[in-house]
Design a protein around this motif. Structure first.
Motif, PDB file in Angstrom:
ATOM      1  N   ALA A  27       0.817  -1.216   0.000  1.00  0.00           N
ATOM      2  CA  ALA A  27       0.000   0.000   0.000  1.00  0.00           C
ATOM      3  C   ALA A  27       0.850   1.265   0.000  1.00  0.00           C
ATOM      4  CB  ALA A  27      -0.931   0.012   1.210  1.00  0.00           C
ATOM      5  N   ASP A  28       2.072   1.176   0.559  1.00  0.00           N
ATOM      6  CA  ASP A  28       2.911   2.377   0.609  1.00  0.00           C
ATOM      7  C   ASP A  28       4.356   1.966   0.862  1.00  0.00           C
ATOM      8  OD1 ASP A  28       3.158   5.385   0.743  1.00  0.00           O
ATOM      9  OD2 ASP A  28       3.986   4.849   2.702  1.00  0.00           O
ATOM     10  N   VAL A  29       5.274   2.663   0.218  1.00  0.00           N
ATOM     11  CA  VAL A  29       6.705   2.487   0.423  1.00  0.00           C
ATOM     12  C   VAL A  29       7.301   3.861   0.615  1.00  0.00           C
ATOM     13  CG1 VAL A  29       8.864   1.578  -0.506  1.00  0.00           C
ATOM     14  CG2 VAL A  29       6.684   0.477  -1.117  1.00  0.00           C
ATOM     15  N   SER A  30       7.977   4.084   1.739  1.00  0.00           N
ATOM     16  CA  SER A  30       8.507   5.421   1.998  1.00  0.00           C
ATOM     17  C   SER A  30       9.831   5.340   2.732  1.00  0.00           C
ATOM     18  CB  SER A  30       7.508   6.239   2.824  1.00  0.00           C
ATOM     19  OG  SER A  30       7.213   5.587   4.038  1.00  0.00           O
ATOM     20  N   PRO A  31      10.736   6.286   2.469  1.00  0.00           N
ATOM     21  CA  PRO A  31      12.000   6.333   3.215  1.00  0.00           C
ATOM     22  C   PRO A  31      11.753   6.817   4.637  1.00  0.00           C
ATOM     23  CG  PRO A  31      11.832   8.192   1.716  1.00  0.00           C
ATOM     24  CD  PRO A  31      10.653   7.332   1.433  1.00  0.00           C
ATOM     25  N   GLY A  32      12.658   6.446   5.530  1.00  0.00           N
ATOM     26  CA  GLY A  32      12.540   6.874   6.913  1.00  0.00           C
ATOM     27  C   GLY A  32      11.726   5.901   7.745  1.00  0.00           C
ATOM     28  N   ASN A  33      11.869   6.011   9.056  1.00  0.00           N
ATOM     29  CA  ASN A  33      11.185   5.120   9.979  1.00  0.00           C
ATOM     30  C   ASN A  33       9.925   5.770  10.529  1.00  0.00           C
ATOM     31  OD1 ASN A  33      13.212   3.193   9.649  1.00  0.00           O
ATOM     32  ND2 ASN A  33      14.439   4.063  11.320  1.00  0.00           N
ATOM     33  N   THR A  34       9.130   4.955  11.209  1.00  0.00           N
ATOM     34  CA  THR A  34       7.912   5.457  11.834  1.00  0.00           C
ATOM     35  C   THR A  34       7.912   5.089  13.310  1.00  0.00           C
ATOM     36  OG1 THR A  34       5.489   5.355  11.842  1.00  0.00           O
ATOM     37  CG2 THR A  34       6.660   3.344  11.208  1.00  0.00           C
ATOM     38  N   ALA A  35       7.265   5.918  14.108  1.00  0.00           N
ATOM     39  CA  ALA A  35       7.164   5.655  15.545  1.00  0.00           C
ATOM     40  C   ALA A  35       5.854   4.968  15.903  1.00  0.00           C
ATOM     41  CB  ALA A  35       7.294   6.961  16.325  1.00  0.00           C
ATOM     42  N   THR A  36       5.082   4.600  14.877  1.00  0.00           N
ATOM     43  CA  THR A  36       3.799   3.926  15.126  1.00  0.00           C
ATOM     44  C   THR A  36       4.017   2.667  15.964  1.00  0.00           C
ATOM     45  OG1 THR A  36       2.987   4.738  13.006  1.00  0.00           O
ATOM     46  CG2 THR A  36       1.766   2.928  14.030  1.00  0.00           C
ATOM     47  N   ARG A  37       3.222   2.518  17.011  1.00  0.00           N
ATOM     48  CA  ARG A  37       3.469   1.462  17.984  1.00  0.00           C
ATOM     49  C   ARG A  37       3.377   0.057  17.385  1.00  0.00           C
ATOM     50  NH1 ARG A  37       0.602   2.975  23.772  1.00  0.00           N
ATOM     51  NH2 ARG A  37       1.912   4.788  24.283  1.00  0.00           N
ATOM     52  N   ASP A  38       2.437  -0.160  16.485  1.00  0.00           N
ATOM     53  CA  ASP A  38       2.239  -1.514  15.980  1.00  0.00           C
ATOM     54  C   ASP A  38       3.143  -1.858  14.799  1.00  0.00           C
ATOM     55  OD1 ASP A  38       1.084   0.100  14.113  1.00  0.00           O
ATOM     56  OD2 ASP A  38      -0.817  -1.003  13.992  1.00  0.00           O
ATOM     57  N   ALA A  39       4.086  -0.951  14.469  1.00  0.00           N
ATOM     58  CA  ALA A  39       5.012  -1.237  13.371  1.00  0.00           C
ATOM     59  C   ALA A  39       6.000  -2.328  13.786  1.00  0.00           C
ATOM     60  CB  ALA A  39       5.764   0.031  12.969  1.00  0.00           C
ATOM     61  N   LEU A  40       6.316  -3.220  12.847  1.00  0.00           N
ATOM     62  CA  LEU A  40       7.311  -4.260  13.079  1.00  0.00           C
ATOM     63  C   LEU A  40       8.694  -3.709  12.763  1.00  0.00           C
ATOM     64  CD1 LEU A  40       5.442  -7.228  11.344  1.00  0.00           C
ATOM     65  CD2 LEU A  40       5.516  -6.700  13.786  1.00  0.00           C
ATOM     66  N   ASN A  41       9.574  -3.697  13.758  1.00  0.00           N
ATOM     67  CA  ASN A  41      10.917  -3.168  13.571  1.00  0.00           C
ATOM     68  C   ASN A  41      11.823  -4.274  13.037  1.00  0.00           C
ATOM     69  OD1 ASN A  41      13.521  -2.111  13.783  1.00  0.00           O
ATOM     70  ND2 ASN A  41      13.081  -1.036  15.697  1.00  0.00           N
ATOM     71  N   TRP A  42      12.333  -4.092  11.827  1.00  0.00           N
ATOM     72  CA  TRP A  42      13.181  -5.118  11.217  1.00  0.00           C
ATOM     73  C   TRP A  42      14.660  -4.908  11.509  1.00  0.00           C
ATOM     74  CZ3 TRP A  42      11.650  -7.505   5.857  1.00  0.00           C
ATOM     75  CH2 TRP A  42      10.475  -8.265   6.019  1.00  0.00           C
ATOM     76  N   ASP A  43      14.986  -3.951  12.329  1.00  0.00           N
ATOM     77  CA  ASP A  43      16.358  -3.786  12.835  1.00  0.00           C
ATOM     78  C   ASP A  43      17.401  -3.700  11.723  1.00  0.00           C
ATOM     79  OD1 ASP A  43      15.556  -3.878  15.571  1.00  0.00           O
ATOM     80  OD2 ASP A  43      15.385  -6.062  15.404  1.00  0.00           O
ATOM     81  N   GLY A  44      17.036  -3.080  10.627  1.00  0.00           N
ATOM     82  CA  GLY A  44      17.993  -2.883   9.543  1.00  0.00           C
ATOM     83  C   GLY A  44      18.156  -4.057   8.599  1.00  0.00           C
ATOM     84  N   ASP A  45      17.376  -5.126   8.774  1.00  0.00           N
ATOM     85  CA  ASP A  45      17.427  -6.244   7.830  1.00  0.00           C
ATOM     86  C   ASP A  45      16.898  -5.806   6.467  1.00  0.00           C
ATOM     87  OD1 ASP A  45      18.440  -7.922   9.742  1.00  0.00           O
ATOM     88  OD2 ASP A  45      16.569  -9.022  10.093  1.00  0.00           O
ATOM     89  N   TYR A  46      17.333  -6.507   5.439  1.00  0.00           N
ATOM     90  CA  TYR A  46      16.877  -6.204   4.083  1.00  0.00           C
ATOM     91  C   TYR A  46      15.426  -6.640   3.884  1.00  0.00           C
ATOM     92  CZ  TYR A  46      21.640  -5.281   2.450  1.00  0.00           C
ATOM     93  OH  TYR A  46      22.900  -4.759   2.257  1.00  0.00           O
ATOM     94  N   LEU A  47      14.692  -5.859   3.113  1.00  0.00           N
ATOM     95  CA  LEU A  47      13.377  -6.228   2.621  1.00  0.00           C
ATOM     96  C   LEU A  47      13.485  -6.298   1.098  1.00  0.00           C
ATOM     97  CD1 LEU A  47       9.929  -4.890   3.827  1.00  0.00           C
ATOM     98  CD2 LEU A  47      10.377  -5.339   1.416  1.00  0.00           C
ATOM     99  N   LEU A  48      13.497  -7.507   0.578  1.00  0.00           N
ATOM    100  CA  LEU A  48      13.654  -7.742  -0.861  1.00  0.00           C
ATOM    101  C   LEU A  48      12.344  -8.264  -1.437  1.00  0.00           C
ATOM    102  CD1 LEU A  48      17.061  -9.711  -0.917  1.00  0.00           C
ATOM    103  CD2 LEU A  48      16.707  -7.236  -0.879  1.00  0.00           C
ATOM    104  N   PRO A  49      12.086  -8.019  -2.716  1.00  0.00           N
ATOM    105  CA  PRO A  49      10.911  -8.634  -3.330  1.00  0.00           C
ATOM    106  C   PRO A  49      11.047 -10.149  -3.324  1.00  0.00           C
ATOM    107  CG  PRO A  49      12.332  -7.646  -4.992  1.00  0.00           C
ATOM    108  CD  PRO A  49      12.868  -7.212  -3.663  1.00  0.00           C
ATOM    109  N   GLY A  50       9.916 -10.841  -3.220  1.00  0.00           N
ATOM    110  CA  GLY A  50       9.943 -12.294  -3.282  1.00  0.00           C
ATOM    111  C   GLY A  50      10.534 -12.758  -4.600  1.00  0.00           C
TER     112      GLY A  50
END
Length: 377
Positions: A27-50
């Protein structure tokens, strides 16, 4: 689902950012992090397309886990599916060899047809983790290849075919002794037996190969099925493929053939194990050499599902590619070649097929795989 602090790789760039998933789509791809509580923090791991895999023989390893042992084919399919999903592959074209030959039990007619129908049954019941399609690998120098093709041509998952000729003396196996050595990897043959097999294969090739190739090409054109050539070795092989309207060249064995494919607008597929090993196990051209020459378009895991992810990072380190360019060879490029416009990149509106990857001392490790926004591994 909201994922943040991920190192996102798009088609053109990589950045730390946030991805929002809704109803199985990005639904959305954006640079930068969010402070939204329910966000899953990936700790800098890569997110690659399947990853999109167009040609894998991996089922065959599970069908025949030991020489002379044939396993339950449905159990083999389930394990194969779990293995590809855990490697980050979200779309897989299961390569089924059609065309019966001696000394090749896992590619016999009955077993391959049963595999095709079982894959369809499992997909219909929602039992598989990855998205599965069928790739019919058509051995043109066999007596029954057209008949078997016709029996599977209406299968709802059939999307890709390739025309192959593995006859000794042809393409990859121009050297008869090299072919025999490969066949003998599970046990020595007598000279008499080897000569008998060679004679039968040569006779079938002379009688059937040209006509059956033409029949398969015509059928694919009529059905609108994408078609690949296989093991192009000579420029003449590529020219034949171009005349047949073939769009993909699987595993060209020489630099000349790869260059000819590029000149004819035919996309080149090479094996990711070739990249990882630094060369072909069969003595063919190095995939890294093609990458450095700008002649590599798509990677296939071939016989090692986990090789796709490793090869992506090897292309960066050993061929000087950018990560987005390397990732495209296992995602957007194969999806585009197969006519799958709904996946293959981290782009708003596409399917939420993606994989979480960590680096462990330089080794990329797939941690989580998602298809349609649902975790499958």
């Amino acid at each position: 689902m909201l994922i943040t602090n991920a190192r996102i790789v798009t088609r053109n760039e990589e950045f730390t950012g946030t991805v929002r998933i809704e109803e199985g789509c990005i639904a959305d791809v954006s640079p930068g992090n969010t402070a939204t509580r329910d966000a899953l923090n990936w700790d800098g791991d890569y997110l690659l397309p399947g990853f999109v895999e167009l040609h894998t023989d991996n089922i065959e390893k599970h069908l025949a886990p030991r020489p002379g042992v044939l396993w339950n084919h449905e159990a083999a399919i389930i394990v194969h599916d779990a293995q590809v999903a855990s490697a980050g592959i979200t779309t897989v074209f299961d390569a089924l060899g059609v065309g019966s030959r001696p000394e090749d039990g896992v590619r016999g007619r009955e077993l391959q047809v049963r595999c095709a129908h079982s894959i369809g049954k499992f997909v219909e019941r929602g039992l598989l983790r990855a998205d599965h399609f069928l790739h019919l690998r058509c051995e043109v120098g066999t007596t029954d290849v057209v008949e078997v093709f016709d029996s599977l041509s209406a299968h709802p998952l059939f999307r890709l075919a390739s025309v192959m000729d593995h006859t000794p003396g042809q393409r990859q196996w121009q050297d008869h002794e090299k072919w025999r050595k490969y066949q003998e990897r599970h046990g020595k043959w007598s000279d008499e037996h080897a000569n008998d097999v060679l004679a039968q294969l040569a006779e079938h090739q002379a009688r059937y190969a040209a006509a059956h190739r033409a029949d398969i090409v015509a059928r694919c054109q009529r059905l609108g099925i994408s078609l690949a050539s296989h093991d192009d070795t000579l420029i003449e092989h590529v020219e034949e493929a171009a005349r047949d309207g073939i769009a993909l060249a699987e595993f060209p064995t020489t630099l000349d053939a790869a260059r000819a494919a590029r000149e004819h607008g035919i996309a080149t597929i090479m094996g990711a194990p070739n990249v990882v090993r630094g060369g072909s196990h069969s003595g063919n051209v190095s995939a890294l050499e093609l990458a450095r020459e700008g002649l590599l378009d798509i990677l296939s895991s071939d016989y090692v599902p986990s090789s796709l992810l490793i090869a992506v990072f090897d292309l960066v380190e050993k061929a000087g590619w950018t990560l987005p360019r390397a990732v495209a060879t296992v995602s957007w490029a194969p999806a585009h070649a197969a006519g799958l416009a709904d996946r293959g990149a981290i782009v708003t509106g596409l399917r939420a097929d993606f994989v979480r990857v960590a680096l462990a001392d330089g080794l990329p490790v797939p941690r989580e795989t998602y298809r349609n926004g649902q975790r499958v591994s």
